[in-house]
Design a protein around this motif. Structure first.
Motif, PDB file in Angstrom:
ATOM      1  N   VAL A   1       0.833  -1.196   0.000  1.00 56.20           N
ATOM      2  CA  VAL A   1       0.000   0.000   0.000  1.00 56.20           C
ATOM      3  C   VAL A   1       0.872   1.253   0.000  1.00 56.20           C
ATOM      4  O   VAL A   1       1.747   1.410   0.848  1.00 56.20           O
ATOM      5  CB  VAL A   1      -0.930   0.028   1.240  1.00 56.20           C
ATOM      6  N   ASN A   2       0.615   2.137  -0.972  1.00 59.11           N
ATOM      7  CA  ASN A   2       1.259   3.450  -1.010  1.00 59.11           C
ATOM      8  C   ASN A   2       0.457   4.388  -0.114  1.00 59.11           C
ATOM      9  O   ASN A   2      -0.740   4.573  -0.326  1.00 59.11           O
ATOM     10  CB  ASN A   2       1.288   4.001  -2.437  1.00 59.11           C
ATOM     11  N   LEU A   3       1.089   4.951   0.893  1.00 53.01           N
ATOM     12  CA  LEU A   3       0.416   5.865   1.822  1.00 53.01           C
ATOM     13  C   LEU A   3       0.843   7.290   1.489  1.00 53.01           C
ATOM     14  O   LEU A   3       1.901   7.750   1.902  1.00 53.01           O
ATOM     15  CB  LEU A   3       0.795   5.526   3.266  1.00 53.01           C
ATOM     16  N   VAL A   4      -0.003   7.961   0.728  1.00 52.81           N
ATOM     17  CA  VAL A   4       0.332   9.307   0.258  1.00 52.81           C
ATOM     18  C   VAL A   4      -0.868  10.221   0.421  1.00 52.81           C
ATOM     19  O   VAL A   4      -2.003   9.768   0.552  1.00 52.81           O
ATOM     20  CB  VAL A   4       0.780   9.284  -1.220  1.00 52.81           C
ATOM     21  N   THR A   5      -0.620  11.503   0.405  1.00 49.68           N
ATOM     22  CA  THR A   5      -1.663  12.513   0.500  1.00 49.68           C
ATOM     23  C   THR A   5      -2.350  12.653  -0.855  1.00 49.68           C
ATOM     24  O   THR A   5      -1.679  12.606  -1.893  1.00 49.68           O
ATOM     25  CB  THR A   5      -1.028  13.854   0.914  1.00 49.68           C
ATOM     26  N   PRO A   6      -3.668  12.841  -0.865  1.00 45.63           N
ATOM     27  CA  PRO A   6      -4.356  13.054  -2.151  1.00 45.63           C
ATOM     28  C   PRO A   6      -3.765  14.274  -2.873  1.00 45.63           C
ATOM     29  O   PRO A   6      -3.373  15.250  -2.226  1.00 45.63           O
ATOM     30  CB  PRO A   6      -5.813  13.316  -1.748  1.00 45.63           C
ATOM     31  N   PRO A   7      -3.694  14.224  -4.196  1.00 47.29           N
ATOM     32  CA  PRO A   7      -3.079  15.323  -4.958  1.00 47.29           C
ATOM     33  C   PRO A   7      -3.630  16.702  -4.614  1.00 47.29           C
ATOM     34  O   PRO A   7      -2.878  17.679  -4.560  1.00 47.29           O
ATOM     35  CB  PRO A   7      -3.390  14.964  -6.418  1.00 47.29           C
ATOM     36  N   GLU A   8      -4.924  16.808  -4.352  1.00 45.50           N
ATOM     37  CA  GLU A   8      -5.509  18.124  -4.062  1.00 45.50           C
ATOM     38  C   GLU A   8      -5.072  18.688  -2.708  1.00 45.50           C
ATOM     39  O   GLU A   8      -5.242  19.873  -2.439  1.00 45.50           O
ATOM     40  CB  GLU A   8      -7.043  18.075  -4.142  1.00 45.50           C
ATOM     41  N   ASP A   9      -4.490  17.850  -1.846  1.00 41.77           N
ATOM     42  CA  ASP A   9      -4.041  18.305  -0.530  1.00 41.77           C
ATOM     43  C   ASP A   9      -2.521  18.464  -0.427  1.00 41.77           C
ATOM     44  O   ASP A   9      -2.005  18.755   0.657  1.00 41.77           O
ATOM     45  CB  ASP A   9      -4.506  17.330   0.559  1.00 41.77           C
ATOM     46  N   LEU A  10      -1.802  18.283  -1.528  1.00 46.31           N
ATOM     47  CA  LEU A  10      -0.346  18.409  -1.491  1.00 46.31           C
ATOM     48  C   LEU A  10       0.063  19.863  -1.266  1.00 46.31           C
ATOM     49  O   LEU A  10      -0.616  20.789  -1.703  1.00 46.31           O
ATOM     50  CB  LEU A  10       0.271  17.894  -2.796  1.00 46.31           C
ATOM     51  N   VAL A  11       1.165  20.044  -0.580  1.00 47.00           N
ATOM     52  CA  VAL A  11       1.683  21.380  -0.268  1.00 47.00           C
ATOM     53  C   VAL A  11       2.555  21.871  -1.430  1.00 47.00           C
ATOM     54  O   VAL A  11       3.504  21.185  -1.812  1.00 47.00           O
ATOM     55  CB  VAL A  11       2.527  21.333   1.028  1.00 47.00           C
ATOM     56  N   PRO A  12       2.257  23.050  -1.992  1.00 47.45           N
ATOM     57  CA  PRO A  12       3.126  23.587  -3.042  1.00 47.45           C
ATOM     58  C   PRO A  12       4.539  23.851  -2.487  1.00 47.45           C
ATOM     59  O   PRO A  12       4.687  24.325  -1.357  1.00 47.45           O
ATOM     60  CB  PRO A  12       2.451  24.902  -3.448  1.00 47.45           C
ATOM     61  N   THR A  13       5.547  23.556  -3.273  1.00 54.60           N
ATOM     62  CA  THR A  13       6.928  23.757  -2.835  1.00 54.60           C
ATOM     63  C   THR A  13       7.165  25.208  -2.437  1.00 54.60           C
ATOM     64  O   THR A  13       7.847  25.488  -1.460  1.00 54.60           O
ATOM     65  CB  THR A  13       7.900  23.351  -3.962  1.00 54.60           C
TER      66      THR A  13
END
Length: 195
Positions: free
Chosen positions: A155-167
């Protein structure tokens, strides 16, 4: 440090497998990394064992991928969890562990980029968002994996794309700590004026 990564990711995994066989472990929950796939560009990352394409940005990702294959070939029941960059503390939000991931990034900033006050900073900040995962979400995922996943699950445990923090937002937080008079941002190294 390739030797340290070998000791921590390969040799330690071998010893855990041996111990698991000796005690007849019910199931091994192996924590890997969401980056064990190496550099795959913008391709989706499948929840399967990754082939060795030889396109790793670091020895860390290669050694984690090798450890995953060792776990899968061990004959032990297993689940592999692949978190992205873990941050935060449930109580105060602070991180107090070793300087890995985001903490390593900050350590590099403070030690290499800002060992003394700089009035101006010129920064290459790509559009790529930062894949942060709060440790509370990670803990919930581990508990669910123990209860609900079948043996052999990955299982890949990652944040949904819409919740990612911009660099850029991450850089702005760090700039608030070092307080230059002016900061210049560039999308790539080629955009940085030579002067």
């Amino acid at each position: 440090d390739t030797a340290q990564l070998h000791d921590g990711n390969i040799e330690l995994t071998r010893r855990v497998i041996e111990a698991g066989r000796r005690i007849g472990v019910e199931r091994l929950c192996f924590i890997s990394t969401a980056f064990s796939c190496g550099d795959v560009g913008s391709d989706r990352i499948p929840e399967t064992l990754h082939p060795d394409r030889g396109r790793d940005l670091t020895e860390y990702t290669r050694s984690k991928r090798q450890a995953e294959w060792m776990i899968a070939a061990s004959g032990l029941p297993y689940v592999i969890l692949r978190p992205s960059v873990l941050i935060g503390n449930s109580v105060d939000g602070r991180y107090s562990g070793k300087a890995y991931g985001l903490a390593q990034f900050w350590e590099g900033w403070s030690r290499l980029l800002c060992p003394k006050y700089r009035r101006e900073l010129h920064l290459v900040v790509p559009e790529t968002p930062v894949p942060l995962l709060h440790q509370d979400d990670f803990q919930r995922a581990v508990m669910m994996a123990r209860r609900r996943l079948d043996d052999g699950a990955i299982v890949n445990l990652v944040t949904p794309p819409e919740d990612l923090v911009p660099t850029r937002d991450l850089y702005e937080l760090m700039l608030a700590a070092v307080r230059p008079e002016k900061a210049y941002f560039y999308a790539s190294h080629g955009d940085v004026p030579r002067s």
